[in-house]
Design an enzyme around this catalytic site. Structure first.
Site, PDB file in Angstrom:
ATOM      1  N   ARG A  93       0.839  -1.194   0.000  1.00 33.35           N
ATOM      2  CA  ARG A  93       0.000   0.000   0.000  1.00 33.35           C
ATOM      3  C   ARG A  93       0.878   1.248   0.000  1.00 33.35           C
ATOM      4  O   ARG A  93       1.965   1.254   0.600  1.00 33.35           O
ATOM      5  CB  ARG A  93      -0.850  -0.035   1.281  1.00 33.35           C
ATOM      6  CG  ARG A  93      -1.840   1.094   1.444  1.00 33.35           C
ATOM      7  CD  ARG A  93      -2.931   1.046   0.426  1.00 33.35           C
ATOM      8  NE  ARG A  93      -4.090   1.844   0.806  1.00 33.35           N
ATOM      9  CZ  ARG A  93      -5.060   2.189  -0.039  1.00 33.35           C
ATOM     10  NH1 ARG A  93      -5.003   1.796  -1.311  1.00 33.35           N
ATOM     11  NH2 ARG A  93      -6.097   2.877   0.364  1.00 33.35           N
ATOM     12  N   THR A 363      -9.259   0.265 -10.490  1.00 36.74           N
ATOM     13  CA  THR A 363      -8.409  -0.621  -9.715  1.00 36.74           C
ATOM     14  C   THR A 363      -8.471  -1.940 -10.458  1.00 36.74           C
ATOM     15  O   THR A 363      -9.238  -2.069 -11.411  1.00 36.74           O
ATOM     16  CB  THR A 363      -8.993  -0.723  -8.284  1.00 36.74           C
ATOM     17  OG1 THR A 363      -8.783   0.518  -7.624  1.00 36.74           O
ATOM     18  CG2 THR A 363      -8.390  -1.817  -7.438  1.00 36.74           C
ATOM     19  N   ASN A 383      -6.106   4.133  -7.358  1.00 38.05           N
ATOM     20  CA  ASN A 383      -7.322   4.745  -6.834  1.00 38.05           C
ATOM     21  C   ASN A 383      -8.254   5.207  -7.936  1.00 38.05           C
ATOM     22  O   ASN A 383      -8.852   4.384  -8.600  1.00 38.05           O
ATOM     23  CB  ASN A 383      -7.023   5.863  -5.831  1.00 38.05           C
ATOM     24  CG  ASN A 383      -8.261   6.203  -5.020  1.00 38.05           C
ATOM     25  OD1 ASN A 383      -9.126   5.343  -4.843  1.00 38.05           O
ATOM     26  ND2 ASN A 383      -8.393   7.418  -4.551  1.00 38.05           N
ATOM     27  N   ASP A 405      -7.909   8.321  -0.010  1.00 36.02           N
ATOM     28  CA  ASP A 405      -8.457   7.241   0.829  1.00 36.02           C
ATOM     29  C   ASP A 405      -8.287   7.536   2.322  1.00 36.02           C
ATOM     30  O   ASP A 405      -8.858   6.846   3.167  1.00 36.02           O
ATOM     31  CB  ASP A 405      -7.808   5.894   0.490  1.00 36.02           C
ATOM     32  CG  ASP A 405      -8.499   5.216  -0.686  1.00 36.02           C
ATOM     33  OD1 ASP A 405      -9.592   5.674  -1.074  1.00 36.02           O
ATOM     34  OD2 ASP A 405      -7.956   4.232  -1.218  1.00 36.02           O
ATOM     35  N   SER A 434      -7.880   1.109   3.233  1.00 39.95           N
ATOM     36  CA  SER A 434      -8.302   0.617   1.918  1.00 39.95           C
ATOM     37  C   SER A 434      -9.513  -0.295   2.069  1.00 39.95           C
ATOM     38  O   SER A 434      -9.822  -0.766   3.163  1.00 39.95           O
ATOM     39  CB  SER A 434      -7.150  -0.184   1.310  1.00 39.95           C
ATOM     40  OG  SER A 434      -7.529  -0.798   0.103  1.00 39.95           O
ATOM     41  N   SER A 435     -10.180  -0.552   0.951  1.00 43.34           N
ATOM     42  CA  SER A 435     -11.218  -1.592   0.932  1.00 43.34           C
ATOM     43  C   SER A 435     -10.740  -2.820   0.163  1.00 43.34           C
ATOM     44  O   SER A 435     -11.438  -3.840   0.139  1.00 43.34           O
ATOM     45  CB  SER A 435     -12.481  -1.069   0.233  1.00 43.34           C
ATOM     46  OG  SER A 435     -12.961   0.072   0.870  1.00 43.34           O
ATOM     47  N   GLY A 454     -13.656  -1.619  -7.052  1.00 39.10           N
ATOM     48  CA  GLY A 454     -14.989  -1.092  -6.747  1.00 39.10           C
ATOM     49  C   GLY A 454     -15.036  -0.184  -5.542  1.00 39.10           C
ATOM     50  O   GLY A 454     -16.111   0.078  -5.005  1.00 39.10           O
ATOM     51  N   GLY A 455     -13.873   0.291  -5.073  1.00 38.20           N
ATOM     52  CA  GLY A 455     -13.864   1.215  -3.939  1.00 38.20           C
ATOM     53  C   GLY A 455     -14.591   0.620  -2.751  1.00 38.20           C
ATOM     54  O   GLY A 455     -14.370  -0.539  -2.377  1.00 38.20           O
TER      55      GLY A 455
END
Ligand code: DON
Length: 555
Positions: A93, A363, A383, A405, A434-435, A454-455
């Site tokens: 990340r 993403t 992102n 984010d 993050s997701s 998909g955020g």
């Protein structure tokens, strides 16, 4: 990690069907672009393992889906090393630059300046992908980067054929891309597009070539690093040499959830999704899949999601900077407390209704299983679509806008309508929440590898994929099934047009529905261990491809 049962281990000792557990009947992979899937196969067929293929696939994705992921971004790789029976989460990340601070994106009135948080180099965290490639090659792979980066270099040099997806993304971000001269390669009429049919990324080819030759460290130290820092600063960013020198990937222990005889292995913080999945599954309860009134079950599911997303906003952030009590947050007792005010007849209200709807981002995800039983499930990102829109001149590296984010201001929603608290406030060197959720599920002698972009909707998509797999669905159904999403705020249930819900009856309980365009781009590999059968499937909402290659006996 899968712990074989005692019976299984007896087979391990005496041969028999356990051999099938370590040796799939071939390899399988699914990714968001056919060129990347092909590159993965090329590496696997050249003797590389799943980890080598992961380098090749992610590098090609960064070239052919430049709007979704790449060298200027980060992500999470879930890795399983079959020989060591070891599963780990490779955290690549992005980190906030050391000069970043809590109020970085606030204007004079204390409001979030969306343009600075999303566009241009000030929006970019310190990228982790190059470090991930180095780590994979050094600790897990069998082939050098000179071999695994070769397909990506080829695509960057020879050009990427335009497709409607790429053109749509270019049009959507044209205004920002046109602000920066080096980003114009992605704008209509640029020389890189002179033939009108392919995008050639010469600078990126050279940068990838440098990493292939000198190793991933060349991204973080030396002439390339100096150019990255100088150009970022020249255009209003705050990166320093120390930022790049200090960047390191981290191996973390994944979160493992035990639910209904399944073992779900997924991401730990700084992704929120693993904690949230544990909470949702425990809030549903183990009998949720056993049937009963469909509306009551959907109602319970929505209420569980609402609570998990509120928990995300309250507690979750980078575990290296804030205390995230994962054990406690993921326990059955905690889930019980979260559901203490659950009303089987009425929807609870999330605090308020935000007017903002999640905007489009991008993403990518891929899943790979090799013939030795090694696997990789990885979700990577810059992102938003085309990230920050800033290509670093002379390098071809398109920077992420992952800084969005973070919670730029407590209670103010980001690109995905997500709110946060102190736990996800900006701090120097901190990773933004993050997701992204590369995930593996072991159930009934089968293994599924799944994930999606998909955020904020990644969490609900992965959750639905797991629930379907536990009900015996095949890889194809996981990627095709209609989706439903609720993220507490906005206080609405979003559904795809074909989602099977009795809207009227759920509205009578107080839920608010909105049908929206389909979303997600899930990539799945399933290995039925007992039947020695492999499946791979790529989401029809995207343009990806999936391949299974059976190996002949004796291979
Ligand atoms: O890390 C995250 O959660 C986001 N940056 C992921 C963005 C994303 O999936 C956009 N996709 N549509």
């Amino acid at each position: 990690m899968k712990r074989p049962s005692l019976l299984f281990c007896l087979f391990c000792l005496f041969g028999g069907s356990a051999a099938a557990y370590a040796n799939p009947p071939g390899h399988a992979l699914a990714s968001a672009h056919p060129a990347a899937t092909e590159a993965g196969l090329e590496i696997l067929n050249a003797g590389g393992n799943a980890f080598d293929a992961a380098v090749a696939v992610s590098a090609v994705l960064g070239v052919v889906e430049p709007y979704g992921s790449g060298l200027g971004g980060g992500g999470f790789f879930l890795l399983h090393d079959s020989a060591r029976n070891h599963t780990t989460m490779l955290d690549a990340r992005e980190r906030a630059p050391l000069a970043a601070h809590r109020d970085l994106y606030l204007d004079a009135d204390g409001n979030v300046d969306r343009d600075r948080a999303l566009n241009g180099p000030l929006a970019a965290g310190i990228p982790g992908i190059a470090a991930a490639w180095g780590h994979l090659a050094e600790h897990y792979g069998q082939l050098p980067l000179a071999h695994t980066l070769e397909p990506a270099i080829r695509y960057a040099q020879n050009g990427v054929p335009l497709n409607p997806e790429l053109e749509r993304a270019m049009t959507a971000r044209a205004e920002v891309l046109l602000r920066y001269p080096a980003s114009s390669i992605f704008t209509p009429g640029s020389p890189a597009l002179s033939s009108g049919t392919r995008i050639v990324q010469t600078d990126l080819a050279s940068t990838l070539g440098l990493l292939a030759e000198q190793g991933a460290q060349a991204f973080y130290r030396g002439p390339l690093a100096e150019t990255l820092v100088a150009e970022v600063q020249d255009s209003g960013g705050i990166w320093s040499r120390q930022d790049l020198e200090q960047y390191q990937v981290v191996e973390r222990e994944p979160i493992t959830i035990h639910w209904r005889n399944a073992e779900i292995v997924t991401v730990a913080p700084p992704s929120a999704t693993g904690v949230m999945l544990a909470q949702v599954f425990h809030m549903l309860g183990e009998d949720w899949l056993d049937g009963g009134d469909h509306d009551a079950r959907i109602h319970r599911l929505i209420e569980a999601l609402r609570r998990a997303y509120l928990e995300r906003a309250r507690h979750l952030g980078d575990p290296d900077h804030v205390d995230v009590p994962v054990q406690q947050l993921t326990s059955v007792e905690y889930a019980r407390k979260l559901m203490a005010d659950f009303d089987p007849e009425h929807a609870t209200r999330s605090k308020s209704l935000y007017a903002t709807e999640p905007e489009a981002g991008h993403t990518t995800h891929f899943s790979i299983l090799d013939r030795d039983g090694n696997w990789v499930s990885a979700t990577l990102s810059i992102n938003g679509l085309f990230g920050s829109g800033f290509v670093v001149p002379g390098t071809g590296v398109l920077l992420n806008n992952e800084m969005d984010d973070f919670s730029a201001k407590p209670g103010t929603p980001n690109l995905y309508g997500l709110v946060g608290s102190e736990a996800n406030a900006i701090a120097p060197g901190k990773r933004m929440l993050s997701s992204m959720a590369p995930t593996a599920v072991y159930h009934a002698n089968s293994l599924a590898l799944l994930g999606t972009p998909g955020g904020s909707r990644i969490t609900t998509m992965v959750m639905q994929g797991i629930l379907q797999f536990l009900q015996g669905a095949d890889a194809e159904s996981l990627v095709t099934s209609p989706r439903l999403h609720h993220q507490a705020l906005p206080d609405k249930v979003f559904t795809e047009p074909d989602a099977v819900v009795d809207r009227e009856r759920l509205e009578a309980r107080g839920h608010v529905f909105e049908v929206v365009e389909p979303w997600g781009n899930m990539q799945v590999v399933v290995w039925d261990i007992r039947e020695a059968r492999l499946e791979a499937a790529s989401d029809p909402r995207g343009i990806g491809s999936a391949e299974v290659e059976a190996l002949h006996v004796g291979n």
